[in-house]
Enzyme design. Structure first.
Site, PDB file in Angstrom:
ATOM      1  N   TYR A 187       0.999  -1.258  -0.189  1.00 16.40           N
ATOM      2  CA  TYR A 187       0.150   0.115   0.131  1.00 16.40           C
ATOM      3  C   TYR A 187       0.875   1.257   0.067  1.00 16.40           C
ATOM      4  O   TYR A 187       1.121   2.049   1.081  1.00 16.40           O
ATOM      5  CB  TYR A 187      -0.834  -0.083   1.301  1.00 16.40           C
ATOM      6  CG  TYR A 187      -1.752  -1.263   1.243  1.00 16.40           C
ATOM      7  CD1 TYR A 187      -2.750  -1.408   0.434  1.00 16.40           C
ATOM      8  CD2 TYR A 187      -1.646  -2.107   2.358  1.00 16.40           C
ATOM      9  CE1 TYR A 187      -3.765  -2.398   0.357  1.00 16.40           C
ATOM     10  CE2 TYR A 187      -2.529  -2.972   2.595  1.00 16.40           C
ATOM     11  CZ  TYR A 187      -3.497  -3.355   1.461  1.00 16.40           C
ATOM     12  OH  TYR A 187      -4.459  -4.344   1.394  1.00 16.40           O
ATOM     13  N   GLN A 205     -13.510   6.477   2.272  1.00 18.31           N
ATOM     14  CA  GLN A 205     -13.386   5.326   3.226  1.00 18.31           C
ATOM     15  C   GLN A 205     -13.945   6.240   4.659  1.00 18.31           C
ATOM     16  O   GLN A 205     -14.232   7.325   4.433  1.00 18.31           O
ATOM     17  CB  GLN A 205     -11.896   5.145   3.585  1.00 18.31           C
ATOM     18  CG  GLN A 205     -11.217   4.052   2.905  1.00 18.31           C
ATOM     19  CD  GLN A 205      -9.932   3.607   3.094  1.00 18.31           C
ATOM     20  OE1 GLN A 205      -9.074   4.493   3.519  1.00 18.31           O
ATOM     21  NE2 GLN A 205      -9.766   2.173   3.166  1.00 18.31           N
ATOM     22  N   GLY A 250     -13.805  -0.130   3.902  1.00 14.29           N
ATOM     23  CA  GLY A 250     -12.694  -0.633   4.751  1.00 14.29           C
ATOM     24  C   GLY A 250     -12.613  -1.959   5.103  1.00 14.29           C
ATOM     25  O   GLY A 250     -11.341  -2.322   5.433  1.00 14.29           O
ATOM     26  N   ASP A 273      -6.652   4.870   7.274  1.00 13.24           N
ATOM     27  CA  ASP A 273      -5.356   4.409   8.047  1.00 13.24           C
ATOM     28  C   ASP A 273      -4.575   5.810   8.674  1.00 13.24           C
ATOM     29  O   ASP A 273      -4.127   5.824   9.731  1.00 13.24           O
ATOM     30  CB  ASP A 273      -4.477   3.978   6.893  1.00 13.24           C
ATOM     31  CG  ASP A 273      -4.857   2.527   6.283  1.00 13.24           C
ATOM     32  OD1 ASP A 273      -5.859   2.596   5.607  1.00 13.24           O
ATOM     33  OD2 ASP A 273      -3.943   1.501   6.458  1.00 13.24           O
ATOM     34  N   ASP A 305     -12.828  -4.485   3.110  1.00  9.88           N
ATOM     35  CA  ASP A 305     -13.140  -4.668   1.592  1.00  9.88           C
ATOM     36  C   ASP A 305     -13.814  -6.042   1.107  1.00  9.88           C
ATOM     37  O   ASP A 305     -14.272  -6.152   0.213  1.00  9.88           O
ATOM     38  CB  ASP A 305     -11.665  -4.525   1.103  1.00  9.88           C
ATOM     39  CG  ASP A 305     -10.766  -3.347   1.307  1.00  9.88           C
ATOM     40  OD1 ASP A 305     -11.207  -2.702   2.150  1.00  9.88           O
ATOM     41  OD2 ASP A 305      -9.854  -3.035   0.665  1.00  9.88           O
ATOM     42  N   TYR A 311      -8.404 -12.247   4.361  1.00 12.58           N
ATOM     43  CA  TYR A 311      -8.944 -10.656   4.560  1.00 12.58           C
ATOM     44  C   TYR A 311     -10.085 -10.571   4.682  1.00 12.58           C
ATOM     45  O   TYR A 311     -11.187 -10.958   3.928  1.00 12.58           O
ATOM     46  CB  TYR A 311      -8.305 -10.562   2.982  1.00 12.58           C
ATOM     47  CG  TYR A 311      -8.012  -9.033   2.761  1.00 12.58           C
ATOM     48  CD1 TYR A 311      -7.103  -8.572   3.588  1.00 12.58           C
ATOM     49  CD2 TYR A 311      -8.773  -8.452   1.864  1.00 12.58           C
ATOM     50  CE1 TYR A 311      -6.584  -7.162   3.320  1.00 12.58           C
ATOM     51  CE2 TYR A 311      -8.375  -7.186   1.455  1.00 12.58           C
ATOM     52  CZ  TYR A 311      -7.383  -6.389   2.363  1.00 12.58           C
ATOM     53  OH  TYR A 311      -7.054  -5.147   2.192  1.00 12.58           O
ATOM     54  N   ASN A 346      -6.946   6.882   3.445  1.00  7.49           N
ATOM     55  CA  ASN A 346      -7.814   7.830   4.292  1.00  7.49           C
ATOM     56  C   ASN A 346      -7.830   7.448   5.857  1.00  7.49           C
ATOM     57  O   ASN A 346      -7.359   7.935   6.747  1.00  7.49           O
ATOM     58  CB  ASN A 346      -9.210   7.976   3.627  1.00  7.49           C
ATOM     59  CG  ASN A 346     -10.153   8.674   4.191  1.00  7.49           C
ATOM     60  OD1 ASN A 346     -10.239   8.990   5.416  1.00  7.49           O
ATOM     61  ND2 ASN A 346     -11.235   9.245   3.364  1.00  7.49           N
ATOM     62  N   GLU A 357      -0.530  -6.809   9.540  1.00 13.61           N
ATOM     63  CA  GLU A 357      -1.894  -6.111   9.132  1.00 13.61           C
ATOM     64  C   GLU A 357      -2.997  -6.730   9.892  1.00 13.61           C
ATOM     65  O   GLU A 357      -3.750  -5.966  10.102  1.00 13.61           O
ATOM     66  CB  GLU A 357      -1.865  -6.559   7.484  1.00 13.61           C
ATOM     67  CG  GLU A 357      -3.038  -5.694   6.676  1.00 13.61           C
ATOM     68  CD  GLU A 357      -3.059  -5.912   5.465  1.00 13.61           C
ATOM     69  OE1 GLU A 357      -2.441  -6.699   4.944  1.00 13.61           O
ATOM     70  OE2 GLU A 357      -3.867  -5.380   4.880  1.00 13.61           O
TER      71      GLU A 357
HETATM   72  C1  GLC Z   1      -6.961  -2.781   2.871  1.00 13.41           C
HETATM   73  C2  GLC Z   1      -8.098  -2.828   4.055  1.00 13.41           C
HETATM   74  C3  GLC Z   1      -8.471  -1.109   4.179  1.00 13.41           C
HETATM   75  C4  GLC Z   1      -7.120  -0.271   4.359  1.00 13.41           C
HETATM   76  C5  GLC Z   1      -5.945  -0.452   3.458  1.00 13.41           C
HETATM   77  C6  GLC Z   1      -4.715  -0.056   3.558  1.00 13.41           C
HETATM   78  O1  GLC Z   1      -7.499  -2.409   1.561  1.00 13.41           O
HETATM   79  O2  GLC Z   1      -9.163  -3.438   3.566  1.00 13.41           O
HETATM   80  O3  GLC Z   1      -9.283  -1.047   5.423  1.00 13.41           O
HETATM   81  O4  GLC Z   1      -7.517   0.918   4.398  1.00 13.41           O
HETATM   82  O5  GLC Z   1      -6.076  -1.786   3.035  1.00 13.41           O
HETATM   83  O6  GLC Z   1      -4.305  -0.473   4.795  1.00 13.41           O
END
Ligand code: GLC
Length: 432
Positions: free
Chosen positions: A34, A106, A168, A41, A170, A356, A39, A400
């Site tokens: 990532y 988000q 969030g 996070d 997902d 996930y 947002n 995570e």
């Molecule tokens: C994944 C999670 C999401 C989070 C992102 C970055 O997409 O599902 O909630 O914001 O990762 O950590």
């Protein structure tokens, strides 16, 4: 003595992760998997920073709103600098903001974070607290107005997501039925990068990705216009987790508006808060002992047992019977688990402890859960979730997420929001 030393090291580790994921005033969730600013996070991360660096905490939010749209939406990703380790990147979204961003949003933890930081700044005797808070408050207010207008145009007192990524959570089983209606055709070529970083067995399936991208294609074709998107959305869910967070953030903004002497805004936000908490109240189900989201396409309740059903506690006050029901239901979900709270109930056929959002434990979800339980005077349960979260991180590292059945750390490593959760929750554990 020994255990104090270990704890101190862990705090240093948590801070080191935030430093390592810092890209210049904003923090990536984790390197490579990532590589941009996300947002919610960032809102959690900002609270983590507030435990030791108030300036940097404000900075995180200031950088996030560089991506805020004219209409008030705060996008789910701000692409401050290019990276080719993530799909879908800026080119796929085709948005027209001055900085490239995604086109969806988000959970609005932003308002909660702003109050947290403001309070920390005041407690630290910072003279510039009001000055730093004021423009961020204005941004938060604009974003809450966007939520109400764009995502609750029919005034149900519930805000809707138009894409699972907005939630969030997902890959939650809560979206399975609604997502199954979305076509798998895409005009964008799918080039997944996530499965190059993390075991594919823990990630969404390819067919889900096709539907995720179909939605992006659809909304891009609407020119990202909220009314057009609302009219043509093949996926539209009034989400209790989102609404709960928005309502709680609204309460936090009311408090800040009062501090800032903004009386008209106090009234406006209070009305918003009333609508949202009433909307949430209608989503409680005695038989399920939790709240349920509403599929706006089928008109049906979404009964899949996910953590979202408890998140409204951050915003609503339960009666005695509801409190007892929630406590019993949470105990049922946690029965036999090494780490709680699983994101999907273990007795559900959808439960997968490593995939996930289909079972694993998230530190930030536990943080919200604990806040909701504390707001409802369920301190003991809140404390046990906080201790469990801190313990899981100390055992497995700043992962995570965690397998609830084994405590194993999974997904990306050196995760920013897990570090932030540790900094905030370990304090509570230490302070009792
Ligand atoms: C994944 C999670 C999401 C989070 C992102 C970055 O997409 O599902 O909630 O914001 O990762 O950590």
């Amino acid at each position: 003595m020994m255990s104090d030393d270990i704890k101190l090291d862990r705090h240093d580790d948590a801070r080191a992760i935030l430093a390592r994921n810092d890209r210049g005033g904003y923090t990536v969730p984790t390197d490579r998997l990532y590589p941009f600013q996300w947002n919610w996070d960032s809102a959690f991360v900002a609270m983590g920073f507030a435990t030791f660096d108030i300036d940097r905490a404000y900075r995180e939010l200031e950088r996030l709103i560089e991506g805020q749209w004219e209409d008030g939406m705060i996008p789910h990703i701000v692409f401050h600098a290019p990276s080719d380790t993530y799909f879908p990147g800026a080119d796929v979204w085709g948005t027209r903001h001055r900085i490239p961003t995604s086109g969806i949003t988000q959970p609005p933890v932003f308002g909660m974070a702003l109050r947290f930081i403001h309070d920390a700044a005041v407690a630290a005797g910072r003279q510039d607290a009001l000055e730093r808070t004021r423009p961020l408050f204005a941004a938060a207010l604009r974003s809450h107005r966007w939520w109400m207008k764009a995502r609750d145009p029919e005034r149900r007192g519930l805000v809707a997501i138009l894409h699972p990524w907005e939630s969030g959570s997902d890959n939650s089983p809560a979206w399975d039925e609604a997502l199954a209606r979305v076509p798998t055709t895409t005009t964008t070529q799918i080039r997944r990068k996530d499965t190059g970083h993390v075991d594919a067995a823990m990630r969404p399936r390819d067919v889900d990705y096709q539907r995720f991208i179909h939605l992006v294609d659809t909304y891009r074709d609407c020119g990202w216009n909220p009314e057009k998107q609302w009219a043509s959305a093949p996926f539209k869910v009034a989400d209790v987790q989102m609404t709960g967070i928005l309502a709680r953030a609204t309460a936090d903004l009311i408090r800040l508006a009062a501090v800032l002497g903004a009386q008209d805004e106090v009234a406006e936000l209070s009305e918003m808060h009333r609508l949202l908490t009433e909307g949430l109240g209608r989503r409680w189900r005695d038989s399920l002992r939790r709240f349920v989201s509403l599929d706006l396409v089928s008109g049906e309740d979404i009964e899949a047992p996910t953590q979202a059903g408890f998140i409204p506690l951050v915003a609503v006050t339960l009666d005695g019977q509801q409190r007892a029901a929630v406590a019993a239901e949470i105990a049922r979900w946690c029965d036999g688990m090494v780490v709680s709270l699983p994101s999907t109930a273990p007795f559900s056929p959808a439960f997968e402890p490593k995939r996930y959002w289909r079972g694993p434990v998230w530190a930030v979800i536990n943080w919200l859960m604990a806040d909701g339980l504390r707001a409802n005077a369920m301190n003991e349960l809140a404390g046990s979730l906080e201790r469990g979260t801190v313990w899981a991180i100390e055992q497995a590292g700043f992962c995570e997420y965690f397998d609830p059945t084994t405590g194993e750390g999974l997904g990306g490593n050196t995760f920013s929001w897990t570090a932030a959760a540790y900094l905030v929750l370990s304090r509570r554990v230490t302070d009792g």
